[in-house]
Design an enzyme around this catalytic site. Structure first.
Site, PDB file in Angstrom:
ATOM      1  N   GLU A  36       0.850  -1.194   0.000  1.00  0.00           N
ATOM      2  CA  GLU A  36       0.000   0.000   0.000  1.00  0.00           C
ATOM      3  C   GLU A  36       0.890   1.249   0.000  1.00  0.00           C
ATOM      4  O   GLU A  36       0.616   2.222  -0.704  1.00  0.00           O
ATOM      5  CB  GLU A  36      -0.919  -0.026   1.233  1.00  0.00           C
ATOM      6  CG  GLU A  36      -1.897   1.128   1.333  1.00  0.00           C
ATOM      7  CD  GLU A  36      -2.836   1.273   0.135  1.00  0.00           C
ATOM      8  OE1 GLU A  36      -2.890   0.346  -0.689  1.00  0.00           O
ATOM      9  OE2 GLU A  36      -3.487   2.327   0.020  1.00  0.00           O
ATOM     10  N   LEU A  84      32.585  11.815  24.790  1.00  0.00           N
ATOM     11  CA  LEU A  84      32.174  11.357  26.125  1.00  0.00           C
ATOM     12  C   LEU A  84      33.372  10.826  26.892  1.00  0.00           C
ATOM     13  O   LEU A  84      34.301  10.270  26.306  1.00  0.00           O
ATOM     14  CB  LEU A  84      31.156  10.217  25.982  1.00  0.00           C
ATOM     15  CG  LEU A  84      29.778  10.557  25.437  1.00  0.00           C
ATOM     16  CD1 LEU A  84      29.025   9.289  25.059  1.00  0.00           C
ATOM     17  CD2 LEU A  84      28.981  11.362  26.456  1.00  0.00           C
ATOM     18  N   GLU A 114      21.038   4.794  27.791  1.00  0.00           N
ATOM     19  CA  GLU A 114      20.749   4.360  26.412  1.00  0.00           C
ATOM     20  C   GLU A 114      21.964   3.638  25.833  1.00  0.00           C
ATOM     21  O   GLU A 114      23.067   3.763  26.348  1.00  0.00           O
ATOM     22  CB  GLU A 114      20.330   5.552  25.533  1.00  0.00           C
ATOM     23  CG  GLU A 114      21.275   6.701  25.605  1.00  0.00           C
ATOM     24  CD  GLU A 114      20.763   8.006  24.992  1.00  0.00           C
ATOM     25  OE1 GLU A 114      19.932   7.988  24.085  1.00  0.00           O
ATOM     26  OE2 GLU A 114      21.254   9.045  25.439  1.00  0.00           O
ATOM     27  N   LYS A 116      25.132   2.779  23.519  1.00  0.00           N
ATOM     28  CA  LYS A 116      26.111   3.574  22.753  1.00  0.00           C
ATOM     29  C   LYS A 116      26.330   2.844  21.431  1.00  0.00           C
ATOM     30  O   LYS A 116      27.072   1.870  21.358  1.00  0.00           O
ATOM     31  CB  LYS A 116      27.412   3.700  23.538  1.00  0.00           C
ATOM     32  CG  LYS A 116      28.403   4.642  22.878  1.00  0.00           C
ATOM     33  CD  LYS A 116      29.572   4.933  23.810  1.00  0.00           C
ATOM     34  CE  LYS A 116      30.512   5.969  23.244  1.00  0.00           C
ATOM     35  NZ  LYS A 116      31.189   5.562  22.024  1.00  0.00           N
ATOM     36  N   ARG A 137      30.627  15.137  12.540  1.00  0.00           N
ATOM     37  CA  ARG A 137      31.206  15.748  13.730  1.00  0.00           C
ATOM     38  C   ARG A 137      32.525  16.455  13.392  1.00  0.00           C
ATOM     39  O   ARG A 137      32.817  17.506  13.927  1.00  0.00           O
ATOM     40  CB  ARG A 137      31.439  14.648  14.771  1.00  0.00           C
ATOM     41  CG  ARG A 137      32.100  15.122  16.016  1.00  0.00           C
ATOM     42  CD  ARG A 137      32.071  14.024  17.064  1.00  0.00           C
ATOM     43  NE  ARG A 137      32.705  14.465  18.275  1.00  0.00           N
ATOM     44  CZ  ARG A 137      33.992  14.309  18.540  1.00  0.00           C
ATOM     45  NH1 ARG A 137      34.773  13.718  17.681  1.00  0.00           N
ATOM     46  NH2 ARG A 137      34.489  14.749  19.675  1.00  0.00           N
ATOM     47  N   GLU A 175      23.338   9.370  16.091  1.00  0.00           N
ATOM     48  CA  GLU A 175      24.280   8.437  15.490  1.00  0.00           C
ATOM     49  C   GLU A 175      23.699   7.869  14.189  1.00  0.00           C
ATOM     50  O   GLU A 175      22.557   7.398  14.177  1.00  0.00           O
ATOM     51  CB  GLU A 175      24.504   7.296  16.503  1.00  0.00           C
ATOM     52  CG  GLU A 175      25.773   6.535  16.334  1.00  0.00           C
ATOM     53  CD  GLU A 175      27.017   7.251  16.884  1.00  0.00           C
ATOM     54  OE1 GLU A 175      26.921   8.436  17.291  1.00  0.00           O
ATOM     55  OE2 GLU A 175      28.087   6.626  16.878  1.00  0.00           O
ATOM     56  N   CYS A 406      44.954 -17.559 -11.370  1.00  0.00           N
ATOM     57  CA  CYS A 406      43.755 -17.906 -10.611  1.00  0.00           C
ATOM     58  C   CYS A 406      43.838 -19.357 -10.118  1.00  0.00           C
ATOM     59  O   CYS A 406      44.110 -20.261 -10.912  1.00  0.00           O
ATOM     60  CB  CYS A 406      42.512 -17.715 -11.494  1.00  0.00           C
ATOM     61  SG  CYS A 406      41.003 -18.303 -10.727  1.00  0.00           S
TER      62      CYS A 406
HETATM   63  S1  IVH Z   1      26.212  11.836  23.660  1.00  0.00           S
HETATM   64  C1  IVH Z   1      27.773  15.666  24.853  1.00  0.00           C
HETATM   65  N1  IVH Z   1      24.901   9.582  23.419  1.00  0.00           N
HETATM   66  O1  IVH Z   1      29.757   8.357  21.117  1.00  0.00           O
HETATM   67  C2  IVH Z   1      27.425  14.293  24.522  1.00  0.00           C
HETATM   68  N2  IVH Z   1      26.907   9.824  22.189  1.00  0.00           N
HETATM   69  O2  IVH Z   1      32.229   9.057  22.528  1.00  0.00           O
HETATM   70  C3  IVH Z   1      27.973  13.813  23.244  1.00  0.00           C
HETATM   71  N3  IVH Z   1      27.457   7.920  20.762  1.00  0.00           N
HETATM   72  O3  IVH Z   1      30.570  11.207  19.229  1.00  0.00           O
HETATM   73  C4  IVH Z   1      27.561  12.513  22.776  1.00  0.00           C
HETATM   74  N4  IVH Z   1      25.697   6.714  21.260  1.00  0.00           N
HETATM   75  O4  IVH Z   1      29.121   9.401  18.147  1.00  0.00           O
HETATM   76  C5  IVH Z   1      25.978  10.271  23.048  1.00  0.00           C
HETATM   77  N5  IVH Z   1      23.612   7.684  23.262  1.00  0.00           N
HETATM   78  C6  IVH Z   1      24.681   8.366  22.899  1.00  0.00           C
HETATM   79  C7  IVH Z   1      25.619   7.848  21.968  1.00  0.00           C
HETATM   80  C8  IVH Z   1      26.729   8.614  21.654  1.00  0.00           C
HETATM   81  C9  IVH Z   1      26.807   6.775  20.538  1.00  0.00           C
HETATM   82  C10 IVH Z   1      28.751   8.286  20.154  1.00  0.00           C
HETATM   83  C11 IVH Z   1      28.750   9.634  19.479  1.00  0.00           C
HETATM   84  C12 IVH Z   1      29.815  10.448  20.132  1.00  0.00           C
HETATM   85  C13 IVH Z   1      30.666   9.383  20.772  1.00  0.00           C
HETATM   86  C14 IVH Z   1      31.326   9.951  22.004  1.00  0.00           C
END
Ligand code: IVH
Length: 670
Positions: A36, A84, A114, A116, A137, A175, A406
């Site tokens: 659909e 992070l 959450e 990563k 980034r 991400e 080959c």
């Molecule tokens: S927060 C100020 N949350 O991890 C906060 N990053 O090591 C900045 N990433 O560049 C990032 N899952 O690519 C955040 N739930 C999440 C994430 C996450 C994956 C990656 C992101 C960041 C990297 C930092």
């Protein structure tokens, strides 16, 4: 129908599709069957083709990718994109929690937790609810403009769901990644193998040709916001994400509110248990203090916030020994080195082989036979060598050299950038087997029961050589093969017979043209409508480069394939043997005499649409767009601040038209 009625109907279809897209990608609760969705999408596409004056950049049809870029332009992030701090142990988590509580002078803290996801950070900017820019980034301050590519990712809304609370400017961050399933599927389909989902996502998003990105199964999950103007968001991390979700932006399903380090730890162990079954690869979980005023109060140290922590998961790696390197020959002759390993358990599965991708991979990692290597499962499925343990290297380690012939057919091997390729073509049985396997596969000609084992016997016993021979197969040739009997032989013959009724798109896909997946094959089918037109086209490469959604690389491959005499013979035999195409032209475009069959070049900026949209409209009306002026050009469309193309057009005697004339032509008025 009046213009207003048409435009209202188009708007209605777009809103429906937008809603279904949201239900499918963001809510993960499809509202209607795919068929659909496809039907309404086609209706919209047909209407936009007929009435191109109503095409707008936020339409769900505008996700196919555009003209390739020369390079990515730079984008300065208004607010830096941070990274992070990592924690590896329970103690690291306890320290983080204690420091935050001390600074805020509180006893207890609420966190969002959450996954990563292992992908790439991206910033996406919406103005008045419309996606206007996306950037990588980069170094955190300056990234690259990847708007064209991000627009092709289906779960990212081009337009946010209507809501008066949406700030005028809303920058979201999250991400971009490839799911494990998407990665496995891509690696299976394409000759170019990616080492893991992260590399696949990175390689896909950094394509200058966005039509390539459009074919890759990329996804996005939002985890935060950047710049906000003229509007407010709630004052907790959790509610901000819930609000974004309401506006159509995907967030992690696993997002949870937890309290204190005990809540964090519990979340961590739950995710660790679920890891294998998550649809994407993760390398940790992220905790963020929920209250935004607390976040502001804590601030940052160097480039990482004091209010967030990435709690890393243990890497799933094991040590084993590389016993030998063998060569596999693919459908297009590309040689893939494969490591034979001493069997080892990784994440609950016994691993005996790992792909070594290509010569560069072996060289970069300095992998030698008899080395001890660390193994992990990319996408939690495909085993890969992460590194060599040099401290364990012994005197009997042996460097690997690619053979010059080959291993299957003994034809000479040539090197094409980082790949080695067998030059045997159809004389190489490995290539023949794989192209037959591809031809018979479900998404191609769908010959049920014709699998790897059977094809191997048929080719090895010289019963068939190419896909065309399948249609001459006789019962007596099949019945005596291993694992065959009366019934299965009959079933195979019936399946072969059934496969004769197909569509042009599936047929083109089944030919296994390099780089041509299902979508591109369908685009080709829509463009040419009949096989004869493809076979009779004198310059396919040129003709196909300008088709929206194809791009340079693939048009070259299409040209090479159809210029090859053996390929043409095989196609002719297939048709003689009774292959038929069911579908008719996908949309009968009203004949637009000013545009159909004419070659256009654009210069300067148009007021009413982007160049990309103009190109799309011209093509949908049967015209062509070229980047360079030549005697063959029929019209130069002149926008504002046009450059030296006008003088060149005058010299060549090419007629030029202004934007109002072009718009009239689009409406099929003189
Ligand atoms: S927060 C100020 N949350 O991890 C906060 N990053 O090591 C900045 N990433 O560049 C990032 N899952 O690519 C955040 N739930 C999440 C994430 C996450 C994956 C990656 C992101 C960041 C990297 C930092």
């Amino acid at each position: 129908m009046t213009d207003q009625n048409i435009s209202q109907h188009i708007e209605k279809l777009r809103n429906l599709l937008q809603r279904w897209n949201y239900a499918y990608h963001t809510l993960d609760k499809p509202e209607v069957p795919d068929s659909e969705y496809d039907r309404v999408f086609q209706e919209l596409l047909d209407l936009e083709t007929q009435f191109p004056q109503f095409i707008s950049s936020d339409s769900p049809t505008q996700r196919v990718g555009g003209v390739p870029l020369e390079s990515f332009s730079k984008v300065a992030h208004k607010l830096p994109m941070l990274s992070l701090n990592n924690g590896f142990t329970e103690e690291d988590l306890a320290d983080f929690d204690r420091r935050a509580r001390e600074k805020l002078n509180v006893e207890t803290l609420e966190y969002t937790a959450e996954p990563k996801i292992d992908g790439l950070a991206v910033s996406i900017r919406y103005e008045q609810g419309l996606l206007i820019q996306a950037a990588t980034r980069g170094d955190g301050s300056i990234g690259e403009d990847i708007t064209q590519n991000v627009r092709t990712i289906k779960c990212i809304p081009l337009k946010l769901l209507k809501n008066k609370e949406i700030p005028d400017i809303l920058e979201i961050r999250g991400e971009i990644f490839m799911s494990k399933a998407g990665f496995l599927d891509l690696n299976q389909k394409s000759e170019r193998k990616f080492a893991n989902p992260r590399n696949a996502a990175a390689g896909s998003i950094r394509q200058l040709d966005s039509t390539m990105t459009a074919q890759r199964p990329l996804e996005f999950i939002c985890y935060g916001v950047g710049e906000i103007q003229n509007g407010t968001l709630p004052n907790t991390q959790f509610e901000i994400l819930q609000t974004l979700y309401k506006w159509g932006i995907p967030i992690a399903k696993e997002l949870q509110l937890v309290r204190d380090k005990t809540g964090c730890l519990q979340y961590y162990s739950e995710i660790l248990k679920k890891r294998e079954n998550l649809p994407f690869e993760i390398d940790g979980v992220v905790y963020k203090i929920n209250n935004i005023s607390d976040q502001v109060a804590l601030g940052f140290v160097s480039r990482a916030p004091r209010w967030a922590l990435a709690h890393k998961l243990p890497a799933q790696e094991k040590l084993t020994q590389l016993q030998a390197i063998e060569i596999q020959v693919g459908r297009t002759g590309v040689l893939t080195p494969v490591a034979r390993l001493t069997p080892v358990q990784v994440g609950g599965v016994t691993v005996t082989n790992a792909t070594l991708h290509n010569a560069d991979f072996i060289k970069e990692k300095d992998i030698r036979i008899n080395d001890f290597v660390n193994i992990r499962r990319a996408g939690d499925v495909i085993p890969e060598i992460v590194s060599v343990v040099l401290s364990l290297r012994s005197d009997n380690s042996e460097e690997f050299e690619f053979p010059s012939n080959c291993p299957i057919c003994n034809s000479p091997i040539i090197q094409k950038s980082k790949f080695f390729q067998c030059t045997g073509g159809f004389s190489c049985s490995a290539q023949r087997k794989q192209s037959i396997e591809h031809f018979a596969s479900k998404k191609a000609m769908n010959i049920d029961g014709l699998g790897e084992k059977l094809i191997e016997q048929l080719v090895d016993k010289n019963i068939i050589q190419t896909v065309a021979d399948l249609y001459d197969l006789k019962h007596e040739q099949l019945v005596n093969l291993d694992l065959m009997g009366e019934t299965s032989a009959n079933n195979i013959l019936q399946a072969i017979e059934n496969s004769k009724k197909t569509t042009l798109g599936k047929f083109l896909f089944s030919l296994g043209i390099n780089e041509i997946g299902e979508t591109t094959a369908q685009i080709l089918a829509n463009h040419f409508e009949t096989l004869e037109r493809i076979l009779n086209c004198t310059d396919l490469e040129n003709e196909t480069t300008n088709i929206s959604g194809i791009g340079k690389e693939r048009s070259k491959s299409i040209g090479t394939f159809f210029n090859n005499e053996t390929n043409r013979q095989i196609i002719n035999r297939l048709i003689k043997n009774g292959i038929q195409f069911e579908e008719k032209a996908i949309s009968v475009v009203e004949n637009n005499s000013n545009i159909a069959g004419k070659i256009f070049v654009l210069t300067g900026t148009l007021q009413s649409m982007t160049r990309e949209q103009a190109g799309f409209k011209i093509e949908s009306l049967g015209g062509k767009v070229s980047n360079t002026l030549s005697k063959k050009t029929h019209y130069l469309i002149v926008g504002n601040e046009a450059g030296n193309k006008i003088a060149k057009a005058e010299k060549l005697g090419v007629q030029f038209i202004d934007e109002p004339t072009f718009l009239k032509w689009l409406e099929n008025k003189d």
